[in-house]
Design an enzyme around this catalytic site. Structure first.
Site, short mmCIF file in Angstrom:
data_model
loop_
_atom_site.label_atom_id
_atom_site.label_comp_id
_atom_site.label_asym_id
_atom_site.label_seq_id
_atom_site.Cartn_x
_atom_site.Cartn_y
_atom_site.Cartn_z
CB CYS A 96 38.83 44.94 38.16
SG CYS A 96 40.60 44.71 38.02
CD GLU B 209 35.90 44.62 40.97
OE1 GLU B 209 36.18 45.70 40.42
OE2 GLU B 209 36.67 44.03 41.73
C1 LIG Z 1 42.39 44.63 42.57
S1 LIG Z 1 43.52 44.94 43.89
C2 LIG Z 1 42.69 44.11 45.20
C3 LIG Z 1 43.03 44.53 46.59
C4 LIG Z 1 42.05 44.13 47.69
N1 LIG Z 1 41.47 42.83 47.51
C5 LIG Z 1 40.96 45.17 47.84
O1 LIG Z 1 39.77 44.85 47.71
O2 LIG Z 1 41.28 46.33 48.16
C6 LIG Z 1 44.86 43.90 43.45
C7 LIG Z 1 46.01 43.87 44.41
O3 LIG Z 1 46.98 42.96 43.91
C8 LIG Z 1 48.29 43.45 44.20
N2 LIG Z 1 49.17 42.77 43.24
C9 LIG Z 1 49.46 43.12 41.96
N3 LIG Z 1 50.25 42.20 41.38
C10 LIG Z 1 50.49 41.23 42.31
C11 LIG Z 1 51.24 40.02 42.32
N4 LIG Z 1 51.90 39.62 41.23
N5 LIG Z 1 51.25 39.30 43.45
C12 LIG Z 1 50.58 39.69 44.55
N6 LIG Z 1 49.86 40.84 44.62
C13 LIG Z 1 49.82 41.60 43.50
C14 LIG Z 1 48.16 44.95 44.07
O4 LIG Z 1 49.16 45.60 44.81
C15 LIG Z 1 46.73 45.19 44.61
O5 LIG Z 1 46.76 45.49 45.98
#
Ligand SMILES: C[S@@+](CC[C@H](N)C(=O)[O-])C[C@H]1O[C@@H](n2cnc3c(N)ncnc32)[C@H](O)[C@@H]1O
Length: 376
Positions: free
Chosen positions: A332, A366
């Site tokens: 994103c 995106e």
């Molecule tokens: C852009 S969202 C994508 C979620 C999923 N792919 C979707 O389409 O709904 C990014 C995700 O990464 C998680 N996140 C943020 N930092 C992270 C980290 N350091 N390690 C793992 N997950 C993380 C957030 O909680 C979030 O759910």
């Protein structure tokens, strides 16, 4: 005000352009940004021009009508000068949210217990017409508030959550039900109030379909990082033998497990773990209690799927990705994607590139990139 799209609200920076003009501007900007990495044709996925946002958050503006002495509530946002801008209607939110907005204000204005110190309202809506409304207050909520709010729930056929400092009152549910039709197959999801969900349903479906179309069925396994509530994981699991999916947020993992059950999927294991911790676990740098029932060695990965937050990949996760035969990267934030691709193109070739106009009329876009390991 009745704005064209977001009008002069600070949320929307490209409001004075037509839909195609704003999209074209972003396409040219991104083609230029990535021209040193690839000259392949970008796939372009458009948004609907109106009613495309399934979630929205507004400030509430509160005034006393001098004639009737009644409290008048309005939805509001900040404009470019950070001044409050009152909003009567908003054409980028879903039709359900747009229809509900004036009706909700009428109900809230009926009693001071509901309107007094109401600070913000959040909407979360599904294409199957489920609606969760979070009312955020600067006061403690008591049982008399619950009784009145429950009446609004029933009258408007919505779910209400009341929030205040250290308080969260769930009147019925804290999630909504969604059904997405992806490549002619229905997938069921429950979206939690404060879990991550994609804001533009139509573009989300097209993103998932683009990934599926460009992913060959495999007898090997998929590794997914940043999986959220399983938005991509669940449809993608059909293409792989097994899936190991990781995510940092407890709420999202709870949601992912529920979504797996809703779709009777049994070949995914979810782990609540940051991407950085997962890299350490794979390299056996230290033991993790959370992995005591999971045999990482039983996986035979050929593909990694990553959809990180705006900050993109950290150094160790980027290095891990370089080890996979196939890399699928949804981003994103084109700036961090560009930084990460600078490394990934040393070992991989870009075979597909897409722009998804998930955030129409804003500067944001995106991207999706599919990379294949370069044979030595
Ligand atoms: C852009 S969202 C994508 C979620 C999923 N792919 C979707 O389409 O709904 C990014 C995700 O990464 C998680 N996140 C943020 N930092 C992270 C980290 N350091 N390690 C793992 N997950 C993380 C957030 O909680 C979030 O759910």
């Amino acid at each position: 005000m009745n704005c064209k799209y977001f009008g002069t609200c600070a949320s929307c920076t490209l409001y004075d352009k037509t839909y195609d003009e704003q999209l074209n501007y972003k396409i040219q900007r991104e083609k230029k940004r990535f021209e040193n990495f690839t000259n392949i044709e970008f796939d372009i996925i458009k948004s609907s021009e109106k009613n495309f946002r399934n979630r929205a958050e507004f400030r509430v503006w509160w005034e006393k009508d001098e004639n009737s002495k009644k409290d008048i509530l309005s939805f509001a946002m900040n404009d470019f000068n950070k001044d409050i801008l009152k909003i009567d209607s908003c054409s980028i939110v879903s039709s359900d949210i747009s229809n509900l907005m004036p009706k909700l204000l009428i109900e809230l204005e009926k009693d001071m217990l509901l309107s007094f110190r109401l600070f913000a309202i959040e909407f979360l809506n599904s294409s199957t017409h489920d609606m969760l409304v979070t009312l955020i207050y600067h006061k403690k909520l008591e049982s008399d508030w619950c009784e009145l709010a429950k009446k609004i729930e029933n009258k408007l056929n919505i779910k209400i959550i009341g929030r205040s400092r250290k308080q969260k009152i769930i009147l019925s549910d804290d999630f909504i039900n969604e059904t997405l039709t992806i490549e002619n197959q229905e997938f069921k999801f429950a979206y939690e109030e404060n879990g991550f969900t994609q804001p533009n349903t139509n573009v989300n479906i097209q993103m998932i379909e683009w990934v599926l179309k460009n992913t060959k069925s495999s007898t090997k396994d998929l590794c997914e990082l940043y999986c959220g509530g399983g938005n991509f994981t669940i449809p993608l699991s059909k293409k792989f033998n097994k899936v190991l999916a990781t995510e940092i947020s407890k709420t999202s993992i709870k949601s992912a497990l529920r979504n797996c059950k809703l779709n009777n999927i049994e070949n995914i294991e979810f782990i609540r773990m940051s991407a950085e911790e997962f890299v350490e676990a794979l390299a056996e740098k230290r033991p993790f209690n959370r992995l005591k029932n999971i045999n990482l060695k039983a996986y035979d990965f050929n593909t990694i799927f990553m959809d990180p937050p705006r900050s993109g990949l950290d150094d160790t996760t980027r290095n891990l990705a370089k080890e996979f035969e196939n890399v699928i990267y949804i981003s994103c934030n084109p700036e961090t994607l560009h930084r990460d691709l600078q490394e990934l193109v040393k070992t991989h070739k870009i075979v597909k590139f897409a722009l998804f106009d998930q955030f129409a009329f804003t500067e944001h876009i995106e991207s999706g990139v599919i990379l294949k390991k370069i044979e030595n």
